[in-house]
Motif scaffolding. Structure first.
Motif, short mmCIF file in Angstrom:
data_model
loop_
_atom_site.label_atom_id
_atom_site.label_comp_id
_atom_site.label_asym_id
_atom_site.label_seq_id
_atom_site.Cartn_x
_atom_site.Cartn_y
_atom_site.Cartn_z
N THR A 136 0.86 -1.14 0.07
CA THR A 136 -0.19 0.04 0.19
C THR A 136 0.70 1.33 -0.05
O THR A 136 0.33 2.26 -0.80
N PRO A 137 1.97 1.42 1.00
CA PRO A 137 2.59 2.63 0.93
C PRO A 137 3.39 2.94 -0.57
O PRO A 137 3.93 4.02 -0.87
N PHE A 138 3.57 1.94 -1.49
CA PHE A 138 4.33 2.08 -2.58
C PHE A 138 3.50 2.45 -3.54
O PHE A 138 4.20 2.54 -4.75
N LEU A 139 2.11 2.37 -3.74
CA LEU A 139 1.42 2.39 -4.91
C LEU A 139 1.46 3.87 -5.56
O LEU A 139 1.68 3.91 -6.96
N ILE A 140 1.58 4.97 -4.75
CA ILE A 140 1.74 6.25 -5.55
C ILE A 140 3.23 6.27 -6.36
O ILE A 140 3.30 6.72 -7.44
N GLY A 141 4.13 5.86 -5.56
CA GLY A 141 5.57 5.69 -6.08
C GLY A 141 5.53 4.88 -7.39
O GLY A 141 6.05 5.38 -8.28
N ASP A 142 5.01 3.85 -7.30
CA ASP A 142 4.82 2.89 -8.49
C ASP A 142 4.26 3.53 -9.80
O ASP A 142 4.49 3.36 -10.80
N ALA A 143 2.98 4.39 -9.55
CA ALA A 143 2.30 4.92 -10.74
C ALA A 143 3.27 6.06 -11.10
O ALA A 143 3.48 6.25 -12.29
N LEU A 144 4.24 6.47 -10.23
CA LEU A 144 5.00 7.73 -10.86
C LEU A 144 6.23 7.01 -11.70
O LEU A 144 6.65 7.58 -12.70
N LYS A 145 6.72 5.99 -11.12
CA LYS A 145 7.56 5.01 -11.99
C LYS A 145 6.97 4.61 -13.26
O LYS A 145 7.84 4.68 -14.39
N ALA A 146 6.03 4.09 -13.28
CA ALA A 146 5.17 3.78 -14.55
C ALA A 146 5.14 5.16 -15.39
O ALA A 146 5.41 5.08 -16.67
N ALA A 147 4.82 6.25 -15.06
CA ALA A 147 4.54 7.34 -15.72
C ALA A 147 6.12 7.76 -16.37
O ALA A 147 6.12 8.26 -17.53
N LEU A 148 7.15 7.74 -15.41
CA LEU A 148 8.39 8.21 -16.00
C LEU A 148 8.98 7.01 -17.10
O LEU A 148 9.57 7.38 -18.09
N ALA A 149 8.58 5.82 -17.06
CA ALA A 149 8.71 4.80 -18.01
C ALA A 149 8.07 5.10 -19.18
O ALA A 149 8.67 4.94 -20.18
N MET A 150 6.65 5.74 -19.28
CA MET A 150 6.14 5.86 -20.17
C MET A 150 6.61 7.08 -21.19
O MET A 150 6.51 7.26 -22.14
N GLY A 151 7.54 7.91 -20.58
CA GLY A 151 8.53 9.00 -21.24
C GLY A 151 9.64 8.36 -21.60
O GLY A 151 10.05 8.49 -22.56
N VAL A 152 10.23 7.53 -20.97
CA VAL A 152 11.50 7.25 -21.24
C VAL A 152 11.84 6.11 -22.41
O VAL A 152 12.45 6.53 -23.42
N LEU A 153 11.17 5.01 -22.34
CA LEU A 153 11.15 3.92 -23.14
C LEU A 153 10.68 4.43 -24.61
O LEU A 153 11.53 4.44 -25.53
N PRO A 154 9.43 5.05 -24.71
CA PRO A 154 8.92 5.27 -26.19
C PRO A 154 9.73 6.51 -26.81
O PRO A 154 10.04 6.56 -27.93
N THR A 155 10.30 7.47 -25.89
CA THR A 155 11.12 8.31 -26.30
C THR A 155 12.40 7.72 -27.12
O THR A 155 13.00 8.16 -28.06
N ALA A 156 12.91 6.95 -26.21
CA ALA A 156 14.09 6.11 -26.89
C ALA A 156 13.98 5.61 -27.96
O ALA A 156 14.73 5.59 -29.04
N TRP A 157 13.01 5.03 -28.44
CA TRP A 157 12.39 4.05 -29.61
C TRP A 157 12.15 5.40 -30.84
O TRP A 157 12.67 5.23 -31.81
N LYS A 158 11.78 6.38 -30.29
CA LYS A 158 11.50 7.49 -31.33
C LYS A 158 12.92 8.07 -31.86
O LYS A 158 13.20 8.41 -32.98
#
Length: 193
Positions: A166-188
């Motif tokens: 439970t204490p980690f869910l917000i941080g995990d959402a932020l990690k997913a959001a960061l990955a959403m930017g990093v990985l597709p951008t690398a492919w572009k």
């Protein structure tokens, strides 16, 4: 052997764009283990939990998506084995086999395999698919880590969920959001070469 980047094709992960060799694979596997170990040192204690917030899971999931299932698994296996052997690169400089958070490391072994296999199928090339891939990887880590925490810390499953999920869910959402930017951008960026 050419050093030019290879155009991205279906069935590839980011690491496949580097000219192939055994030296490349060894360097990528070792580099992924070191990255995970360094990210584990970014740790914030969580009141009431023996598990800190770290950069470790984010690094592990990036290793899996970038290297693919096989190299990602080898990288996290190296990280786990070296840490259990005594190198202090688990969360907060920990090592060995006695930490109640070791189950999360075991979960990362499975998670990198899952996200690496999905990345090979293109799941890291768009923002939404990347978010889903990362969230699935985090769910796999919790599916192993939380029950392990309950056993290792002699907690009920409900208490382990409260302390180790439970204490980690917000941080995990932020990690997913960061990955959403990093990985597709690398492919572009690769696609523009």
């Amino acid at each position: 052997m050419s050093t030019a980047a290879v155009p991205a094709r279906s069935g590839q992960v980011l690491a496949d764009l580097i000219p192939s060799s055994r030296v490349r694979d060894v360097a990528l596997v070792a580099g992924g283990a070191v990255l995970t170990g360094l990210a584990a040192q970014i740790a914030l204690p969580v009141p009431g939990s023996p598990v800190p917030v770290t950069g470790q899971t984010f690094a592990a999931l990036l290793v899996g998506t970038s290297l693919g299932a096989r190299r990602g698994l080898l990288s996290l296996a190296l990280y786990a084995l070296v840490g259990m052997a005594g190198v202090p690169w688990f969360a907060e400089g920990g090592s060995g086999t006695g930490a109640p958070s070791l189950g999360y490391v075991f979960g990362m072994l499975l998670a990198v395999t899952v996200v690496g296999a999905l990345a090979r199928r293109g799941a890291d090339r768009s923002m939404l698919r990347t978010a889903g891939t990362i969230l699935l990887g985090e769910a796999v880590i919790y599916a192993v880590g939380v029950p392990y925490l309950a056993l290792a810390a002699d907690m009920s499953l409900t208490a382990a969920i409260a302390a180790g999920l439970t204490p980690f869910l917000i941080g995990d959402a932020l990690k997913a959001a960061l990955a959403m930017g990093v990985l597709p951008t690398a492919w572009k960026l690769v696609g523009k070469r």
